[in-house]
Design an enzyme around this catalytic site. Structure first.
Site, PDB file in Angstrom:
ATOM      1  N   ASP A  53       0.949  -1.662   0.215  1.00  0.00           N
ATOM      2  CA  ASP A  53      -0.157   0.141  -0.468  1.00  0.00           C
ATOM      3  C   ASP A  53       0.557   1.660   0.019  1.00  0.00           C
ATOM      4  OD1 ASP A  53      -2.757   1.154   1.320  1.00  0.00           O
ATOM      5  OD2 ASP A  53      -1.667   2.404   1.921  1.00  0.00           O
ATOM      6  N   TYR A  58       3.864   9.230  -0.670  1.00  0.00           N
ATOM      7  CA  TYR A  58       4.334   8.949   0.380  1.00  0.00           C
ATOM      8  C   TYR A  58       6.180   8.879  -0.459  1.00  0.00           C
ATOM      9  CZ  TYR A  58       0.406   6.885   2.357  1.00  0.00           C
ATOM     10  OH  TYR A  58      -1.102   6.197   2.935  1.00  0.00           O
ATOM     11  N   LYS A  83      -2.469   5.708  -4.832  1.00  0.00           N
ATOM     12  CA  LYS A  83      -3.570   6.612  -4.480  1.00  0.00           C
ATOM     13  C   LYS A  83      -3.197   8.055  -5.004  1.00  0.00           C
ATOM     14  CE  LYS A  83      -3.437   5.052   0.270  1.00  0.00           C
ATOM     15  NZ  LYS A  83      -2.483   4.211   0.897  1.00  0.00           N
ATOM     16  N   HIS A 116      -7.340   9.807  -2.579  1.00  0.00           N
ATOM     17  CA  HIS A 116      -6.724   9.633  -1.245  1.00  0.00           C
ATOM     18  C   HIS A 116      -7.577  10.600   0.459  1.00  0.00           C
ATOM     19  CE1 HIS A 116      -2.506   9.105   0.641  1.00  0.00           C
ATOM     20  NE2 HIS A 116      -2.912   9.511   1.385  1.00  0.00           N
ATOM     21  N   SER A 145     -10.406   6.576   0.282  1.00  0.00           N
ATOM     22  CA  SER A 145     -10.356   6.667   0.862  1.00  0.00           C
ATOM     23  C   SER A 145     -10.449   8.083   2.174  1.00  0.00           C
ATOM     24  CB  SER A 145      -8.079   6.557   1.805  1.00  0.00           C
ATOM     25  OG  SER A 145      -8.181   6.598   2.391  1.00  0.00           O
ATOM     26  N   SER A 194      -3.805   2.684   9.610  1.00  0.00           N
ATOM     27  CA  SER A 194      -2.956   2.395  11.092  1.00  0.00           C
ATOM     28  C   SER A 194      -3.103   1.552  11.805  1.00  0.00           C
ATOM     29  CB  SER A 194      -2.713   4.589  11.315  1.00  0.00           C
ATOM     30  OG  SER A 194      -2.503   4.838  10.639  1.00  0.00           O
ATOM     31  N   PRO A 195      -2.982   0.300  11.619  1.00  0.00           N
ATOM     32  CA  PRO A 195      -3.580  -1.072  12.337  1.00  0.00           C
ATOM     33  C   PRO A 195      -3.177  -0.266  13.803  1.00  0.00           C
ATOM     34  CG  PRO A 195      -2.471  -1.557  11.205  1.00  0.00           C
ATOM     35  CD  PRO A 195      -3.112  -0.277  10.506  1.00  0.00           C
ATOM     36  N   VAL A 238       9.853  -1.118   9.500  1.00  0.00           N
ATOM     37  CA  VAL A 238      10.619  -0.903   8.159  1.00  0.00           C
ATOM     38  C   VAL A 238      11.444  -2.506   8.456  1.00  0.00           C
ATOM     39  CG1 VAL A 238      10.554   1.067   7.294  1.00  0.00           C
ATOM     40  CG2 VAL A 238      11.813   0.852   9.635  1.00  0.00           C
ATOM     41  N   ARG A 242       9.278  -6.965  12.427  1.00  0.00           N
ATOM     42  CA  ARG A 242       8.243  -6.686  13.031  1.00  0.00           C
ATOM     43  C   ARG A 242       7.430  -6.902  11.873  1.00  0.00           C
ATOM     44  NH1 ARG A 242       9.406  -0.664  15.568  1.00  0.00           N
ATOM     45  NH2 ARG A 242       9.909  -1.801  17.564  1.00  0.00           N
ATOM     46  N   ILE A 243       7.909  -6.704  10.272  1.00  0.00           N
ATOM     47  CA  ILE A 243       6.912  -7.415   8.755  1.00  0.00           C
ATOM     48  C   ILE A 243       6.493  -8.656   9.690  1.00  0.00           C
ATOM     49  CG2 ILE A 243       7.275  -7.611   6.453  1.00  0.00           C
ATOM     50  CD1 ILE A 243       9.271  -5.193   6.645  1.00  0.00           C
TER      51      ILE A 243
HETATM   52  P1  NDP Z   1       0.620   1.671  11.463  1.00  0.00           P
HETATM   53  O1  NDP Z   1      -0.683   1.463  12.294  1.00  0.00           O
HETATM   54  O2  NDP Z   1       1.180   0.852  11.025  1.00  0.00           O
HETATM   55  O3  NDP Z   1       2.212   1.557  12.904  1.00  0.00           O
HETATM   56  C1  NDP Z   1       3.652   1.779  12.433  1.00  0.00           C
HETATM   57  C2  NDP Z   1       4.149   2.008  13.693  1.00  0.00           C
HETATM   58  O4  NDP Z   1       4.112   0.972  14.213  1.00  0.00           O
HETATM   59  C3  NDP Z   1       5.750   2.477  13.061  1.00  0.00           C
HETATM   60  O5  NDP Z   1       6.171   3.271  14.028  1.00  0.00           O
HETATM   61  C4  NDP Z   1       6.481   0.881  13.376  1.00  0.00           C
HETATM   62  O6  NDP Z   1       7.889   0.984  13.798  1.00  0.00           O
HETATM   63  C5  NDP Z   1       5.828   0.454  14.504  1.00  0.00           C
HETATM   64  N1  NDP Z   1       5.595  -0.759  14.527  1.00  0.00           N
HETATM   65  C6  NDP Z   1       5.432  -1.649  13.376  1.00  0.00           C
HETATM   66  N2  NDP Z   1       5.158  -2.625  13.675  1.00  0.00           N
HETATM   67  C7  NDP Z   1       5.260  -2.684  15.308  1.00  0.00           C
HETATM   68  C8  NDP Z   1       5.567  -4.352  15.822  1.00  0.00           C
HETATM   69  N3  NDP Z   1       5.434  -4.857  15.840  1.00  0.00           N
HETATM   70  N4  NDP Z   1       5.709  -3.738  17.761  1.00  0.00           N
HETATM   71  C9  NDP Z   1       6.058  -2.358  18.020  1.00  0.00           C
HETATM   72  N5  NDP Z   1       5.931  -1.836  16.801  1.00  0.00           N
HETATM   73  C10 NDP Z   1       5.815  -1.201  15.893  1.00  0.00           C
HETATM   74  O7  NDP Z   1       0.412   3.632  11.288  1.00  0.00           O
HETATM   75  P2  NDP Z   1       0.241   3.450   9.866  1.00  0.00           P
HETATM   76  O8  NDP Z   1       0.067   5.196   9.846  1.00  0.00           O
HETATM   77  O9  NDP Z   1       1.553   3.736   8.884  1.00  0.00           O
HETATM   78  O10 NDP Z   1      -0.428   3.550   8.817  1.00  0.00           O
HETATM   79  C11 NDP Z   1      -0.395   1.520   8.288  1.00  0.00           C
HETATM   80  C12 NDP Z   1      -0.273   1.842   6.805  1.00  0.00           C
HETATM   81  O11 NDP Z   1      -1.152   2.474   6.413  1.00  0.00           O
HETATM   82  C13 NDP Z   1       1.102   3.088   5.743  1.00  0.00           C
HETATM   83  O12 NDP Z   1       2.086   2.636   6.068  1.00  0.00           O
HETATM   84  C14 NDP Z   1      -0.433   3.829   4.471  1.00  0.00           C
HETATM   85  O13 NDP Z   1      -0.096   2.522   4.202  1.00  0.00           O
HETATM   86  C15 NDP Z   1      -1.798   3.129   5.415  1.00  0.00           C
HETATM   87  N6  NDP Z   1      -2.623   4.370   6.284  1.00  0.00           N
HETATM   88  C16 NDP Z   1      -3.031   5.408   5.308  1.00  0.00           C
HETATM   89  C17 NDP Z   1      -3.296   6.528   5.146  1.00  0.00           C
HETATM   90  C18 NDP Z   1      -4.381   7.021   4.275  1.00  0.00           C
HETATM   91  O14 NDP Z   1      -4.760   8.160   4.694  1.00  0.00           O
HETATM   92  N7  NDP Z   1      -5.454   6.677   3.094  1.00  0.00           N
HETATM   93  C19 NDP Z   1      -3.213   7.367   6.882  1.00  0.00           C
HETATM   94  C20 NDP Z   1      -2.598   6.668   7.390  1.00  0.00           C
HETATM   95  C21 NDP Z   1      -1.664   5.352   6.803  1.00  0.00           C
HETATM   96  P3  NDP Z   1       8.864   0.547  12.422  1.00  0.00           P
HETATM   97  O15 NDP Z   1       8.089   0.952  11.455  1.00  0.00           O
HETATM   98  O16 NDP Z   1      10.246   1.111  13.063  1.00  0.00           O
HETATM   99  O17 NDP Z   1       8.958  -1.205  13.121  1.00  0.00           O
END
Ligand code: NDP
Length: 279
Positions: A53, A58, A83, A116, A145, A194-195, A238, A242-243
């Site tokens: 996604d 981005y 988007k 978006h 979205s 942002s799940p 990243v 965690r991925i």
């Molecule tokens: P997430 O809720 O996915 O959280 C990401 C954060 O959590 C990062 O700081 C990451 O750090 C950390 N994290 C990930 N995995 C773990 C884990 N297992 N344990 C602890 N910390 C963890 O946030 P996003 O806002 O990025 O949302 C996910 C995706 O949703 C976005 O990347 C995007 O694709 C989409 N999105 C869409 C929007 C829209 O307007 N349509 C707005 C916002 C997001 P690290 O990377 O250092 O692991």
């Protein structure tokens, strides 16, 4: 690059019209362009993700496309979303924006193209372009979205083509039941962005308690919560470990009593944007 065992490839659900969408996707918002994005996408694909996604805003579409080519996974096995950004609304601009995204991605089509944000002055014209992009095969599926019920009603009133997806912020602390119910009624698949609450609420004692009871991590509980509700979940990381962790959510379920606890946590917590007031 390791090859995932067949059982590691993530399950899908059908979008309206039948196109399958993998129910966990890698989000790449705030994943820096260049090698960090390429590394994250390659790793995700190597461990079984088949859904990425991204978005024009981005600034990493080029790297997503390059990582897909480098992965060795056939293009048609990967579900790619991008988007249309706010400055690209309007009929002509939207058509051009999609072409530009495809060029940056190095792809002939995206699997899902999303509006978006519900930009007020031009979104009807934009939707007309989205319909044309789908008809022409540049986007296999189209959606929106950050659309609230009001915004969705407007699309349905102005077009015969119903969005296939609405991507919104969604987790137990933000559970907009009105939008979810509307989408379910109209066959619109809900995607949870942002799940993981951007990490903010992973230490919450109530999440940790469910995680401990089920022998999972808090992140896995939040992703699985979305799956239990029928959402597509888009965790971002990243970090390779965690991925993997964020997608290891298909070997357990959350029993009803724990779902009840999680569903009661709603407090209207927006960790990204709040479109409620968008005209
Ligand atoms: P997430 O809720 O996915 O959280 C990401 C954060 O959590 C990062 O700081 C990451 O750090 C950390 N994290 C990930 N995995 C773990 C884990 N297992 N344990 C602890 N910390 C963890 O946030 P996003 O806002 O990025 O949302 C996910 C995706 O949703 C976005 O990347 C995007 O694709 C989409 N999105 C869409 C929007 C829209 O307007 N349509 C707005 C916002 C997001 P690290 O990377 O250092 O692991």
């Amino acid at each position: 690059m390791t090859t995932p065992a067949p059982h590691a490839i993530h399950p899908t659900r059908p979008l309206r019209g039948g196109t399958p969408i993998p129910i966990v996707g890698l989000g790449v918002y705030q994943t820096p362009a260049g090698e960090p994005t390429r590394r994250a996408v390659r790793h995700a694909l190597s461990v079984g993700y088949r859904h990425i996604d991204t978005a024009r805003i981005y600034d990493n579409e080029e790297d997503v496309g390059r990582a897909i080519r480098e992965s060795g996974v056939p293009r048609e096995e990967i579900f790619v979303t991008t988007k249309l950004w706010n400055s690209d609304h309007g009929y002509d601009r939207a058509l051009r924006a999609c072409d530009a995204s495809l060029r940056r991605l190095g792809l002939e089509w995206v699997d899902l193209y999303l509006v978006h944000w519900p930009v007020a002055h031009a979104r009807r014209e934009t939707w007309r372009a989205m319909v044309e992009l789908k008809a022409g095969g540049k986007a296999r599926a189209i959606g929106v979205s950050n659309f609230t019920v009001r915004h969705l009603e407007e699309v349905l009133a102005s077009s015969d083509v119903v969005p296939q997806v609405n991507q919104i912020e969604l987790h137990p602390f933000l559970f907009p039941r009105d939008i979810v119910a509307f989408c379910e009624k109209h066959g619109i698949v809900v995607e949870a962005y942002s799940p993981l609450t951007r990490g903010e609420r992973l230490p919450d004692s109530r999440i940790v308690a469910v995680a401990d009871a089920l022998g999972q991590t808090p992140a896995q509980i939040l992703v699985r919560w979305g799956i239990e509700h029928g959402f597509v979940s888009l965790p971002k990381s990243v970090r390779p470990k965690r991925i993997e962790e964020n997608a290891e959510v298909f070997g357990f379920t959350i029993p009803a009593e724990h779902m009840k606890t999680l569903d009661a946590l709603h407090e209207d917590l927006h960790t990204s944007w709040d479109p409620t007031g968008a005209p």
